[in-house]
Write a protein that holds these residues in place. Sequence first.
Motif, mmCIF file in Angstrom:
data_model
loop_
_atom_site.group_PDB
_atom_site.id
_atom_site.type_symbol
_atom_site.label_atom_id
_atom_site.label_comp_id
_atom_site.label_asym_id
_atom_site.label_seq_id
_atom_site.Cartn_x
_atom_site.Cartn_y
_atom_site.Cartn_z
ATOM 1 N N UNK A 242 0.823 -1.199 0.000
ATOM 2 C CA UNK A 242 0.000 0.000 0.000
ATOM 3 C C UNK A 242 0.856 1.247 0.000
ATOM 4 N N UNK A 243 0.367 2.264 -0.680
ATOM 5 C CA UNK A 243 1.093 3.533 -0.788
ATOM 6 C C UNK A 243 0.138 4.684 -0.456
ATOM 7 N N UNK A 244 0.689 5.890 -0.422
ATOM 8 C CA UNK A 244 -0.098 7.062 -0.035
ATOM 9 C C UNK A 244 -0.986 7.525 -1.188
ATOM 10 N N UNK A 245 -2.226 7.060 -1.191
ATOM 11 C CA UNK A 245 -3.219 7.450 -2.188
ATOM 12 C C UNK A 245 -4.312 8.248 -1.481
ATOM 13 N N UNK A 246 -4.653 9.410 -2.038
ATOM 14 C CA UNK A 246 -5.665 10.247 -1.386
ATOM 15 C C UNK A 246 -7.063 9.912 -1.886
ATOM 16 N N UNK A 247 -8.036 10.724 -1.485
ATOM 17 C CA UNK A 247 -9.434 10.458 -1.830
ATOM 18 C C UNK A 247 -9.717 10.633 -3.314
ATOM 19 N N UNK A 248 -8.792 11.266 -4.028
ATOM 20 C CA UNK A 248 -8.951 11.442 -5.474
ATOM 21 C C UNK A 248 -8.214 10.342 -6.248
ATOM 22 N N UNK A 249 -7.760 9.312 -5.548
ATOM 23 C CA UNK A 249 -7.027 8.190 -6.135
ATOM 24 C C UNK A 249 -5.706 8.637 -6.764
ATOM 25 N N UNK A 250 -5.094 9.641 -6.173
ATOM 26 C CA UNK A 250 -3.818 10.142 -6.656
ATOM 27 C C UNK A 250 -2.735 9.842 -5.625
ATOM 28 N N UNK A 251 -1.547 9.500 -6.125
ATOM 29 C CA UNK A 251 -0.423 9.219 -5.238
ATOM 30 C C UNK A 251 0.122 10.533 -4.699
ATOM 31 N N UNK A 252 0.233 10.644 -3.374
ATOM 32 C CA UNK A 252 0.682 11.894 -2.761
ATOM 33 C C UNK A 252 1.981 11.700 -1.969
#
Length: 335
Positions: free
Chosen positions: A140-150
């Motif tokens: 798992x990686x840092x994905x925000x509520x917009x499904x973008x990697x942050x």
Amino acid sequence: MELHDVWFVLIAVLWTGYFFLEGFDFGVGILTKLLARDRPEKRVLINTIGPVWDGNEVWLLTAGGATFAAFPEWYATLFSGFYLPLLIILVCLIVRGVAFEYRAKRPEEQWQRNWETAIFWTSLIPAFLWGVAFGNIVRGVKIDQHFEYVGNVGDLLNPYALLGGLVTLTLFTFHGTVFVGLKTVGDIRERARKLALKLGVVTALLALGFLLWTQADSGDTASLAALIVAVAALLVALVMVNAGREGWAFILSGLTIVAAVAMLFLALFPNVMPSSLNPDWSLTVTNASSSPYTLKIMTWCAGIATPIVLLYQSWTYWVFRKRIGTHHIAPDAAH
């Protein structure tokens, strides 16, 4: 089973095929520095994969294309978030292909040595980075509520992913060493067998640790079964190597890769890219997939094209199935 589930399985199969075939391909490239003692032996190693290396990379192109078409959200997040490591892999694959083609274009020793060094590094680096990439996908990686990697590149270099990189590096090298034993004759074959025994032990320890970590974090009964198959296949492969049964050893080292990749995808499903920030923001086979109509068209195309590709590649391996040795290398080709 819904079509998006089917395509998740098909993409898993494509990645498995790629790692099975390109795995020994990368391994042989690494062995040009670890195993070969002189120029003729380096030429033997390169010739074992010369007819097939480019065909093996078709699996990567197909896996990437299938991901783009079947799961565009997954593709977009993956290739934007993992931009730097995937770019490094792409550059390595380009240079590697050029190195295979250009190495023998000029007779100067320095020219050939430079391209052989390129083959080594452009085999080793992708073999490591693919493990890092898939380790992060499963973890798992840092994905925000917009499904973008942050996140950033540093976030990808976590202990779990780095261990995954070491596993793919050693496993591919072991797979390549077994392949060399299967494809060569003479002293190089015997040295490949001895090296495979040493590499196999290191690979088994690293793989066991990584797979147990994966199982503890996100595994289930199915992934546990795949873990057991992977470890058992690797141990039996070592027994076959020690007995001089290279054919069985190669099948079993390949089965190790197949079972290990299957375990990662089983641990991942139904996610395709989990979010470490919030599970609700994870990309899944449902929210990342294309429309049912797109998946239906893709299924028909894959059903027609895949058997043709498999038949052609199988024919290629059959044609170039014989063992080779330094006595097959012409004096002017050994330099």
